[in-house]
Design a protein around this motif. Structure first.
Motif, PDB file in Angstrom:
ATOM      1  N   UNK A 277     -10.531 -36.710  15.396  1.00 36.72           N
ATOM      2  CA  UNK A 277     -10.462 -35.285  15.010  1.00 36.72           C
ATOM      3  C   UNK A 277      -9.580 -34.513  15.978  1.00 36.72           C
ATOM      4  N   UNK A 278      -9.696 -34.808  17.274  1.00 36.98           N
ATOM      5  CA  UNK A 278      -8.872 -34.108  18.259  1.00 36.98           C
ATOM      6  C   UNK A 278      -7.391 -34.454  18.093  1.00 36.98           C
ATOM      7  N   UNK A 279      -7.097 -35.761  17.810  1.00 38.77           N
ATOM      8  CA  UNK A 279      -5.694 -36.144  17.568  1.00 38.77           C
ATOM      9  C   UNK A 279      -5.126 -35.425  16.356  1.00 38.77           C
ATOM     10  N   UNK A 280      -5.923 -35.356  15.311  1.00 45.23           N
ATOM     11  CA  UNK A 280      -5.463 -34.661  14.107  1.00 45.23           C
ATOM     12  C   UNK A 280      -5.224 -33.178  14.376  1.00 45.23           C
ATOM     13  N   UNK A 281      -6.129 -32.587  15.127  1.00 46.07           N
ATOM     14  CA  UNK A 281      -5.940 -31.174  15.449  1.00 46.07           C
ATOM     15  C   UNK A 281      -4.694 -30.968  16.312  1.00 46.07           C
ATOM     16  N   UNK A 282      -4.469 -31.911  17.256  1.00 40.34           N
ATOM     17  CA  UNK A 282      -3.259 -31.796  18.073  1.00 40.34           C
ATOM     18  C   UNK A 282      -1.985 -31.965  17.250  1.00 40.34           C
ATOM     19  N   UNK A 288       2.750 -27.343  13.208  1.00 44.14           N
ATOM     20  CA  UNK A 288       2.805 -25.901  12.903  1.00 44.14           C
ATOM     21  C   UNK A 288       3.687 -25.187  13.917  1.00 44.14           C
ATOM     22  N   UNK A 289       3.509 -25.556  15.212  1.00 46.33           N
ATOM     23  CA  UNK A 289       4.317 -24.899  16.242  1.00 46.33           C
ATOM     24  C   UNK A 289       5.801 -25.222  16.069  1.00 46.33           C
ATOM     25  N   UNK A 290       6.127 -26.517  15.744  1.00 51.99           N
ATOM     26  CA  UNK A 290       7.527 -26.884  15.541  1.00 51.99           C
ATOM     27  C   UNK A 290       8.116 -26.136  14.340  1.00 51.99           C
ATOM     28  N   UNK A 291       7.336 -26.047  13.279  1.00 48.13           N
ATOM     29  CA  UNK A 291       7.822 -25.337  12.090  1.00 48.13           C
ATOM     30  C   UNK A 291       8.050 -23.860  12.384  1.00 48.13           C
ATOM     31  N   UNK A 292       7.106 -23.296  13.108  1.00 48.29           N
ATOM     32  CA  UNK A 292       7.303 -21.882  13.465  1.00 48.29           C
ATOM     33  C   UNK A 292       8.521 -21.699  14.360  1.00 48.29           C
ATOM     34  N   UNK A 293       8.722 -22.669  15.310  1.00 50.96           N
ATOM     35  CA  UNK A 293       9.910 -22.562  16.164  1.00 50.96           C
ATOM     36  C   UNK A 293      11.203 -22.706  15.375  1.00 50.96           C
ATOM     37  N   UNK A 294      11.266 -23.654  14.451  1.00 52.86           N
ATOM     38  CA  UNK A 294      12.445 -23.825  13.612  1.00 52.86           C
ATOM     39  C   UNK A 294      12.702 -22.589  12.752  1.00 52.86           C
ATOM     40  N   UNK A 295      11.628 -22.036  12.228  1.00 54.86           N
ATOM     41  CA  UNK A 295      11.790 -20.825  11.411  1.00 54.86           C
ATOM     42  C   UNK A 295      12.328 -19.665  12.248  1.00 54.86           C
ATOM     43  N   UNK A 296      11.752 -19.512  13.464  1.00 50.66           N
ATOM     44  CA  UNK A 296      12.252 -18.443  14.332  1.00 50.66           C
ATOM     45  C   UNK A 296      13.711 -18.691  14.726  1.00 50.66           C
TER      46      UNK A 296
END
Length: 390
Positions: A277-282, A288-296
């Motif tokens: 569960x922790x690996x999946x959350x990571x 999500x963070x990479x996608x947000x960075x690419x979008x920005x």
């Protein structure tokens, strides 16, 4: 010579003072014998002979003095016996209850004491020593099975007044109350509990119930301990009961092993599940963070592109080509004739990158001499063409 000895004189006297062969004589008078005895005792006690005109008066004085002395002796002996019985000693561990004319008078502690029999009556008991009573018998359990239960009751006398006055034979009452309490508790308990781990609870219940009985009867007895020993089934079915007990022990052992295995496996499985569960959350947070960075980044790039389209386009092209060529083993040489710069080719890095790409694609990698030979040949041909053009 004895009177009845053979060969003796025919004139020997018989035991009553008569003579053989003489006339009949009666035994001596008992009153005369008693008078002689009293006279002898009077003389021993210091009786004096009275001087008088006649011998009869002196004999009468001696008789009266002797009778008084005998009465004194008897009274003295009786007084000594009474005093010997009236004085008694109570030990440190004992108490004594004195009844006067059949009623309670006092309770006496340790020490030297006196009472007045026959008007008083004394009962003396040890009130600190623990006494024991054992009981064993067959009785019916709650599930209608017969078991033999041995029992030991330890008790002591805490109120000697109640122990003496309230109940006739209080220890017999204790035995009867013990049997009643034992049968009541065993009759309310299943056989499995009686034979196995229920003995301590049974002992506690028997002690409480027995003490209530004794307090109700006011026996003056306090129960200190009740021990229910190992109960057993009747001998006729003892073997079957032993099999049942062994089967129950095997069942308990299997349960313990299963619980131990579960205690080892379940926490490990829970830990693995938590790690997944922790690996999946990571991974989710990373994507999500990479996608947000690419979008920005794209948003900011659009703003810069609108300011300088040509420069931005050229910069994007160069960055893309750099990224593409950094991941390939190909070498691109320009055909500029005027350029005579010495080229440095990182053959080791090219070989490593080529081997890694072929291993990833499942192809066959070429050896380092082959790659170096081709590169040197290309450089020689290029140098030859440059000289011919000059």
């Amino acid at each position: 010579m004895a009177w009845n000895e053979p060969g003796g004189n025919s004139n020997n006297q018989d035991p009553w003072g008569g003579r053989k062969g003489g006339g009949k004589q009666s035994p001596p008078d008992l009153d005369e014998v008693l008078r002689k005895l009293q006279g002898s005792l009077g003389g021993l006690l210091g009786g004096r002979k009275r001087s008088g005109s006649g011998g009869d008066g002196g004999s009468g004085g001696r008789g009266r003095g002797g009778s008084f002395g005998l009465v004194g002796i008897v009274l003295g002996v009786l007084a000594i016996l009474w005093l010997y019985n009236a004085i008694y000693v109570v030990d440190e561990q004992e108490q004594a209850v004195v009844l006067r004319l059949g009623k309670y008078h006092e309770t006496v502690g340790p020490g030297l004491n006196i009472y007045f029999p026959p008007f008083d009556k004394r009962f003396q008991e040890n009130v600190t020593r623990e006494r024991a009573y054992s009981k064993q018998g067959q009785m019916l359990t709650e599930d209608e099975n017969i078991v033999e239960v041995p029992l030991t009751v330890q008790y002591k006398v805490t109120s000697l007044q109640d122990f003496v006055l309230n109940v006739d034979q209080p220890e017999v009452s204790l035995q009867q109350a013990t049997e009643s309490a034992l049968r009541h508790v065993v009759g309310s308990t299943a056989m499995d509990q009686v034979l196995t781990e229920g003995r301590e609870l049974m002992a506690s219940e028997i002690k409480q119930r027995l003490q209530r009985f004794l307090d109700t009867y006011r026996t003056g007895i306090t129960v200190t301990q009740v021990n229910v020993q190992s109960a057993a089934a009747p001998r006729d079915v003892q073997e079957a009961f032993d099999d049942v007990i062994r089967a129950r022990e095997d069942e308990q052992r299997a349960k313990n092993q299963a619980e131990a295995y579960a205690n080892g496996v379940v926490p490990e499985a829970r830990g693995q599940a938590q790690r997944i569960i922790e690996d999946a959350n990571g991974y989710r947070d990373e994507v999500v963070a990479r996608a947000q960075g690419e979008a920005d980044r794209f948003t900011k790039l659009v703003v810069e592109y609108r300011k300088a389209p040509e420069v931005t386009r050229q910069r994007l092209y160069l960055d893309t080509m750099q990224e593409v060529f950094s991941n390939t083993s190909k070498v691109l040489l320009t055909g500029d004739k005027a350029q005579n710069n010495l080229l440095y080719l990182p053959l080791d890095k090219m070989i490593d990158n080529r081997g890694a790409s072929n291993a990833a694609s499942g192809g066959v990698t070429s050896s380092a001499p082959d790659v170096g030979a081709r590169v040197v040949t290309d450089l020689q041909q290029r140098d030859l063409r440059s000289r011919e053009s000059r």
